[in-house]
Design an enzyme around this catalytic site. Structure first.
Site, PDB file in Angstrom:
ATOM      1  CE  LYS A  42      -2.416  -1.834   3.410  1.00 44.91           C
ATOM      2  NZ  LYS A  42      -3.427  -2.195   4.409  1.00 44.91           N
ATOM      3  CG  ASP A  76      -6.922  -4.385   7.973  1.00 49.06           C
ATOM      4  OD1 ASP A  76      -6.359  -5.486   7.839  1.00 49.06           O
ATOM      5  OD2 ASP A  76      -7.118  -3.619   7.016  1.00 49.06           O
TER       6      ASP A  76
END
Length: 498
Positions: A195, A230
């Site tokens: 990312k 997450d």
């Protein structure tokens, strides 16, 4: 005089003919350019095709890779990481707990006051902090010092409704949404960045150790009780409210999935089997790849030019970081080869990642008769004005092609997990309810994407089973989930509240 008049008439006629020829040529050129633009669009549509037969092949490949990843380390492109979470929250947890959620260009700090069975989450507060771009490619110390400072500021604002137990250390659940080799419930080394992050000196380091060093440096007395990603946070948050939650999927900047596996179905697990008989597996499904994935030349070029070529192929075709960029690359090709935006290629269109997925979503959802949102986005972001309605319609169609492929492949991935768990069929006439907890900005805000994903999953499951599979939006599951896991793994578990 007659000859002059005739001559003038001839000259005029010739001029008219030449002008007409120019108009015709321009129209032919313009229709030729339009045909070329349409040919590019149709080719993208064909290459991005996801007929149900292909989705079944993708799901089967996902299941095969899951088995391989559980059998041995490095046995699959799917890491199938053991999370050390073998007890998900029950709803009985009590006290004040913090969470830190780092997973993209922003991070969040959060606190929750838990009241036990009847009261659940009594109070919660959070703050969101943007990470300056230079810290995403700087040093580990700079990043973690920045995070610890923000966390200390947040702790200092603790007010009414939050009651830290006297004489006890504050405890934190750390959601770290990058591939980690978990060493225990509260330690793990970074495998690699994704990312857009690329901090080389952090790779191979224990991220809890790095954060703890930074907290100690500024005198913040806080213990990291659980290190999760997450997806596992979302799974924990979902399970806290609903005991039927079997898996969690994040569809946001990046993408991942985690699920509850039977401990005896993990050949690479060599420790004692957990009392619960279960173990949460972090799939790292963004790294899934298969010959059945419908890839285009735009995906291949994006991958080659990325920070991590050859990695995260599934993520690069379904997640929020990349969808807008795929659209930009196709539009850029149309501009270069078909003069789609006029004689010159708009300079802004050549800037990678300038077209973000939220902008793509806004264009895709434009319902105004003249598609003025599309026109506005082109003007504001790409500095392209004077677009015709016909052109705007093409752009909406392109957004639809790219989003539909991503949504349908996401559904195939979920179907693959359900197959692995044996929940894709009715067993002994018994329907077992399975809930999939979903979170992430892409799922939450890109309505056409999430609607397409859900309808595709129903199509793959078939009527009877589709009734027993539920997708639930686990809002902020990752933040609250980390705090809940800090509570269920607190050093004070079993010690009576004073």
């Amino acid at each position: 005089m007659g000859k002059v008049a005739v001559g003038a008439a001839v000259v005029c006629a010739a001029a008219v003919c030449a002008a007409a020829a120019l108009v015709v040529r321009h129209r032919m050129q313009s229709s030729g350019r339009w045909a070329r633009a349409m040919a590019i669009l149709r080719e993208v549509e064909e290459k991005c095709g996801t007929p149900i037969s292909k989705l079944r092949q993708v799901a089967d490949a996902m299941t095969v890779e899951m088995h391989a990843g559980l059998a041995s380390e490095g046995g699959s492109k799917l890491k199938m990481l053991i999370s050390y979470v073998d007890n998900l929250p029950t709803g009985d947890e009590k006290g004040l707990f913090y969470a830190l959620d780092l997973g993209g260009t922003n991070f969040r700090v959060l606190r929750v006051q838990l009241g036990g069975k009847d009261k659940s989450v009594v109070n919660q507060e959070f703050d969101e902090v943007s990470i300056p771009p230079h810290l995403m490619t700087g040093t580990s110390e700079e990043l973690f010092d920045f995070i610890a400072t923000a966390l200390a500021k947040f702790v200092a604002t603790e007010g009414e409704g939050f009651h830290p137990a006297p004489g006890r250390q504050r405890e934190l659940g750390f959601t770290f949404s990058f591939p980690v080799r978990q060493l225990s419930i509260s330690s793990g080394t970074l495998i690699k960045w994704t990312k857009g992050f690329n901090i080389e000196d952090a790779v191979g380091q224990d991220v809890v150790g790095e954060l703890t060093k930074s907290m100690e440096k500024i005198g913040l007395d806080m213990r990291v009780a659980a290190l999760v990603n997450d997806t596992i946070g979302t799974l924990a948050g979902g399970r806290y409210h609903n005991q039927d939650v079997a898996a969690a999927v994040i569809l946001g900047t990046g993408t991942n999935a985690a699920y509850v596996e039977r401990a005896h179905a993990i050949p690479k697990w060599h420790g004692l089997l957990p009392k619960s008989g279960e173990m949460v597996i972090n799939m790292e499904w963004g790294n899934f790849r298969s010959s059945h994935l419908p890839l285009t030349e735009y995906d291949q070029a994006l991958d080659v030019e990325s920070l991590n070529p050859g990695e995260q192929i599934f993520e690069k075709i379904i997640s929020g970081m990349y969808l807008g960029e795929i659209v930009r690359r196709v539009l850029s090709r149309m501009a270069e080869e078909a003069d789609f935006f006029g004689d010159t290629v708009p300079p802004k269109l050549q800037i990678p990642f300038i077209l973000r997925t939220p902008d793509m979503s806004a264009m895709h959802h434009d319902t105004s008769p003249d598609l003025r949102v599309v026109g506005g986005k082109l003007k504001d972001i790409l500095e392209i004005s004077n677009t015709s309605l016909k052109m705007r319609k093409v752009i909406v169609e392109l957004c639809d092609i790219v989003a539909t492929r991503g949504a349908r492949l996401s559904a195939a991935g979920i179907f693959g997990i359900l197959k692995k768990l044996g929940r894709d069929t009715v067993r002994d006439g018994e329907k077992q309810k399975s809930v999939i907890a979903l979170d992430g900005g892409l799922y939450e805000h890109y309505t056409k994407f999430s609607a397409c994903m859900e309808s595709t999953l129903k199509e793959l499951l078939g009527g009877e089973i589709a009734e027993s599979i539920v997708i639930e939006h686990s809002n902020d599951g990752s933040g609250i989930g980390a705090a809940l896991l800090a509570a269920s793994h607190s050093q004070y578990v079993g010690v009576e509240e004073s």
